[in-house]
Design a protein around this motif. Structure first.
Motif, PDB file in Angstrom:
ATOM      1  N   VAL A 142      67.217  94.563  31.937  1.00  0.00           N
ATOM      2  CA  VAL A 142      67.255  95.909  32.509  1.00  0.00           C
ATOM      3  C   VAL A 142      68.524  96.107  33.325  1.00  0.00           C
ATOM      4  O   VAL A 142      69.212  97.134  33.217  1.00  0.00           O
ATOM      5  CB  VAL A 142      66.005  96.176  33.374  1.00  0.00           C
ATOM      6  N   ASP A 143      68.865  95.134  34.161  1.00  0.00           N
ATOM      7  CA  ASP A 143      70.072  95.260  34.982  1.00  0.00           C
ATOM      8  C   ASP A 143      71.326  95.288  34.112  1.00  0.00           C
ATOM      9  O   ASP A 143      72.263  96.051  34.382  1.00  0.00           O
ATOM     10  CB  ASP A 143      70.155  94.104  35.982  1.00  0.00           C
ATOM     11  N   ALA A 144      71.367  94.472  33.075  1.00  0.00           N
ATOM     12  CA  ALA A 144      72.544  94.472  32.188  1.00  0.00           C
ATOM     13  C   ALA A 144      72.733  95.842  31.559  1.00  0.00           C
ATOM     14  O   ALA A 144      73.869  96.317  31.409  1.00  0.00           O
ATOM     15  CB  ALA A 144      72.381  93.401  31.114  1.00  0.00           C
ATOM     16  N   ALA A 156      72.611  98.670  22.914  1.00  0.00           N
ATOM     17  CA  ALA A 156      72.867  97.456  22.132  1.00  0.00           C
ATOM     18  C   ALA A 156      72.388  96.207  22.866  1.00  0.00           C
ATOM     19  O   ALA A 156      71.871  95.268  22.253  1.00  0.00           O
ATOM     20  CB  ALA A 156      74.359  97.345  21.813  1.00  0.00           C
ATOM     21  N   ILE A 157      72.539  96.177  24.181  1.00  0.00           N
ATOM     22  CA  ILE A 157      72.090  95.027  24.976  1.00  0.00           C
ATOM     23  C   ILE A 157      70.573  94.894  24.909  1.00  0.00           C
ATOM     24  O   ILE A 157      70.031  93.798  24.696  1.00  0.00           O
ATOM     25  CB  ILE A 157      72.573  95.166  26.432  1.00  0.00           C
ATOM     26  N   ILE A 158      69.863  96.017  25.083  1.00  0.00           N
ATOM     27  CA  ILE A 158      68.398  95.989  25.001  1.00  0.00           C
ATOM     28  C   ILE A 158      67.970  95.515  23.617  1.00  0.00           C
ATOM     29  O   ILE A 158      67.102  94.636  23.468  1.00  0.00           O
ATOM     30  CB  ILE A 158      67.807  97.381  25.307  1.00  0.00           C
ATOM     31  N   ALA A 159      68.580  96.090  22.586  1.00  0.00           N
ATOM     32  CA  ALA A 159      68.210  95.725  21.219  1.00  0.00           C
ATOM     33  C   ALA A 159      68.460  94.245  20.958  1.00  0.00           C
ATOM     34  O   ALA A 159      67.631  93.563  20.340  1.00  0.00           O
ATOM     35  CB  ALA A 159      68.997  96.581  20.226  1.00  0.00           C
ATOM     36  N   ALA A 160      69.577  93.717  21.450  1.00  0.00           N
ATOM     37  CA  ALA A 160      69.898  92.306  21.233  1.00  0.00           C
ATOM     38  C   ALA A 160      68.893  91.396  21.927  1.00  0.00           C
ATOM     39  O   ALA A 160      68.556  90.320  21.419  1.00  0.00           O
ATOM     40  CB  ALA A 160      71.313  92.013  21.722  1.00  0.00           C
ATOM     41  N   GLY A 161      68.408  91.805  23.102  1.00  0.00           N
ATOM     42  CA  GLY A 161      67.414  91.008  23.806  1.00  0.00           C
ATOM     43  C   GLY A 161      66.151  90.813  22.978  1.00  0.00           C
ATOM     44  O   GLY A 161      65.560  89.717  22.960  1.00  0.00           O
ATOM     45  N   PHE A 162      65.749  91.870  22.270  1.00  0.00           N
ATOM     46  CA  PHE A 162      64.568  91.762  21.408  1.00  0.00           C
ATOM     47  C   PHE A 162      64.904  91.045  20.108  1.00  0.00           C
ATOM     48  O   PHE A 162      64.111  90.230  19.620  1.00  0.00           O
ATOM     49  CB  PHE A 162      63.998  93.158  21.116  1.00  0.00           C
ATOM     50  N   GLU A 190      63.385 104.170  26.115  1.00  0.00           N
ATOM     51  CA  GLU A 190      63.402 104.518  24.693  1.00  0.00           C
ATOM     52  C   GLU A 190      63.898 103.336  23.867  1.00  0.00           C
ATOM     53  O   GLU A 190      63.336 103.018  22.808  1.00  0.00           O
ATOM     54  CB  GLU A 190      64.299 105.735  24.462  1.00  0.00           C
ATOM     55  N   ALA A 191      64.930 102.678  24.352  1.00  0.00           N
ATOM     56  CA  ALA A 191      65.476 101.531  23.618  1.00  0.00           C
ATOM     57  C   ALA A 191      64.450 100.412  23.492  1.00  0.00           C
ATOM     58  O   ALA A 191      64.375  99.737  22.463  1.00  0.00           O
ATOM     59  CB  ALA A 191      66.736 101.020  24.318  1.00  0.00           C
ATOM     60  N   VAL A 192      63.654 100.197  24.528  1.00  0.00           N
ATOM     61  CA  VAL A 192      62.598  99.178  24.480  1.00  0.00           C
ATOM     62  C   VAL A 192      61.575  99.538  23.401  1.00  0.00           C
ATOM     63  O   VAL A 192      61.157  98.687  22.599  1.00  0.00           O
ATOM     64  CB  VAL A 192      61.912  99.030  25.849  1.00  0.00           C
ATOM     65  N   THR A 193      61.164 100.809  23.371  1.00  0.00           N
ATOM     66  CA  THR A 193      60.169 101.252  22.389  1.00  0.00           C
ATOM     67  C   THR A 193      60.670 101.053  20.970  1.00  0.00           C
ATOM     68  O   THR A 193      59.969 100.489  20.117  1.00  0.00           O
ATOM     69  CB  THR A 193      59.827 102.728  22.618  1.00  0.00           C
ATOM     70  N   TRP A 194      61.889 101.486  20.711  1.00  0.00           N
ATOM     71  CA  TRP A 194      62.432 101.364  19.361  1.00  0.00           C
ATOM     72  C   TRP A 194      62.737  99.905  19.020  1.00  0.00           C
ATOM     73  O   TRP A 194      62.435  99.440  17.918  1.00  0.00           O
ATOM     74  CB  TRP A 194      63.706 102.194  19.228  1.00  0.00           C
TER      75      TRP A 194
END
Length: 323
Positions: A142-144, A156-162, A190-194
Motif C-alpha cells: 500500500v505504501d509503495a 503496476a506495483i499492486i498488480a505485481a504484488g499479487f 480498485e487495483a486490489v479487486t482487479w
C-alpha cells in the motif's frame, strides 16, 4: 570482511551486513577502541553515528541498514525497500524508503534515503523479523503504491504484488481500511479487486471494462501457453473460441529488446494459426470506439473458405476428322 574476533560483535555484524550504530558499537567496545578502528581505516564512516566494519564497497543490503540506523530508533524499511527484502521483483530503485512515526523528525538522512512519516502504524503492520526491520508485505505494498511517481506505476506495483504471490487481498484491504486518508486510496482499492482476480495492469482492467460495456465476449486474461520452442508465455487477453489474441502495449514496448521479444511471440502465434490484434494502452482509454469496431470485426465468424484446387474437367475422346 570484518577483522573483529569478539563473538557477540561478530554476530551483530553478520546480522546487520557489517553495519552498526555508535550506540551498538559502544556496547561491545570502548570509545577509544572505536576511534582507533576508524583512525586505522579498519572501519569506515557510513553516516553520522553509523559505521561499516570493513573497508570494502558498501552493497545494497548494507545501504538499507545504514538508512534505518541513521534515522533513529524505531525506523522501519517501507514501501518498495521493504518489499525487496522479501523477494519483490521488477521495481528496483536506487532510493531507499524508510517509515517513522509522525512524532519523529529525523534530520539529515543519508543521500538517497527518503523518510516518510505516519500517524498510523499498529503492531500488526510491523515485521520485526525483517532484516532490517520493516513493514509487513500488505502495508509495504500500500505504501509503495502511495509513494509511486504515477498512477500507472502504482497500479503496476499492486498488480505485481499479487502476481508474485506476496500478499492476500484481505490483508491489503485491512491495511487500506485503517488508512482513510491514504493517497490514491480509490485506485489502490480498485487495483486490489482487479489484481486479485487476475488482471495485471490498469490497461488490462480498461480493456475488460471496454469488452463488458460493448457487450463483447469476456476474454481470458494472462492466458498461459507455450510457444514453438516450449517456452511458457502469458497472453494479455485471449478469445479462445475465435483464437484471437489481444496484446496491450504499454510504455515498455518502446524498448527495442522488449519490442523484438513481443514481435517474436506474435510471429509464433500467427504461425500456429492464431490471430493477433495489438492496441496501445492509451487508445483503450481514449479511443474506445475504434478499439470496439476492430474487435467486433475480428470476432465476427469467419466464413468457410474452400481453398482446395479445382477438380480437373473431364474431357471426352477427340473425334477424328475424316474430312
Amino acid at each position: 570482511m570484518s577483522t573483529e574476533t569478539d563473538p557477540p560483535l561478530l554476530e551483530l555484524l553478520a546480522r546487520q551486513a557489517g553495519v552498526l550504530s555508535r550506540s551498538q558499537a559502544l556496547r561491545h567496545l570502548s570509545a577509544r577502541m572505536v576511534e582507533r578502528r576508524l583512525g586505522s581505516r579498519r572501519w569506515q564512516h557510513a553516516h553520522r553515528g553509523v559505521y561499516v566494519a570493513h573497508t570494502g564497497p558498501i552493497d545494497r543490503e548494507a545501504r538499507r541498514w545504514i538508512a534505518v540506523l541513521s534515522t533513529g530508533d524505531g525506523t522501519l524499511l517501507g514501501g518498495l525497500s521493504a518489499l525487496e527484502t522479501i523477494g519483490f521483483r521488477g521495481f528496483i530503485t536506487d532510493r531507499i524508503d524508510v517509515l517513522v512515526r509522525a512524532e519523529k523528525t529525523p534530520s539529515g538522512p543519508p543521500p538517497g534515503v527518503v523518510v516518510h512519516r505516519t500517524g498510523i502504524l499498529p503492531a500488526s503492520d510491523i515485521h520485526l523479523m525483517g532484516r532490517p526491520p520493516g513493514t509487513m508485505p500488505a502495508r509495504s505494498l500500500v505504501d509503495a503504491a502511495q509513494w509511486a511517481i504515477s498512477d500507472q506505476r502504482a497500479w503496476a506495483i499492486i498488480a505485481a504484488g499479487f502476481q508474485q504471490r506476496l500478499v492476500y487481498a484481505d490483508d491489503v484491504r485491512t491495511v487500506l481500511a485503517r488508512m482513510p486518508r491514504a493517497k490514491r486510496r480509490a485506485l489502490i482499492s480498485e487495483a486490489v479487486t482487479w489484481s486479485s482476480g487476475g488482471v495485471h495492469s490498469a490497461a488490462e482492467a480498461d480493456f475488460l471494462r471496454l469488452c463488458r460495456r460493448a457487450g463483447l465476449p469476456e476474454p481470458l486474461l494472462q492466458h498461459a501457453r507455450r510457444d514453438a520452442h516450449g517456452r511458457r508465455n502469458y497472453l494479455d487477453a485471449y478469445f479462445e473460441e475465435c483464437r484471437l489474441h489481444v496484446e496491450i502495449d504499454g510504455g515498455h514496448h518502446m524498448d527495442v529488446e522488449h519490442w523484438w521479444a513481443d514481435m517474436r511471440r506474435q510471429n509464433d502465434l500467427w504461425i500456429s494459426g492464431d490471430r493477433v490484434l495489438r492496441f496501445p494502452a492509451w487508445a483503450i482509454r481514449h479511443r474506445p470506439a475504434e478499439i470496439t469496431a476492430q474487435l467486433r470485426a475480428a470476432l465476427r465468424p469467419i466464413p468457410f473458405l474452400n481453398t482446395s484446387p479445382p477438380l480437373p474437367v473431364a474431357k471426352g475422346p477427340r473425334s477424328k476428322n475424316k474430312g
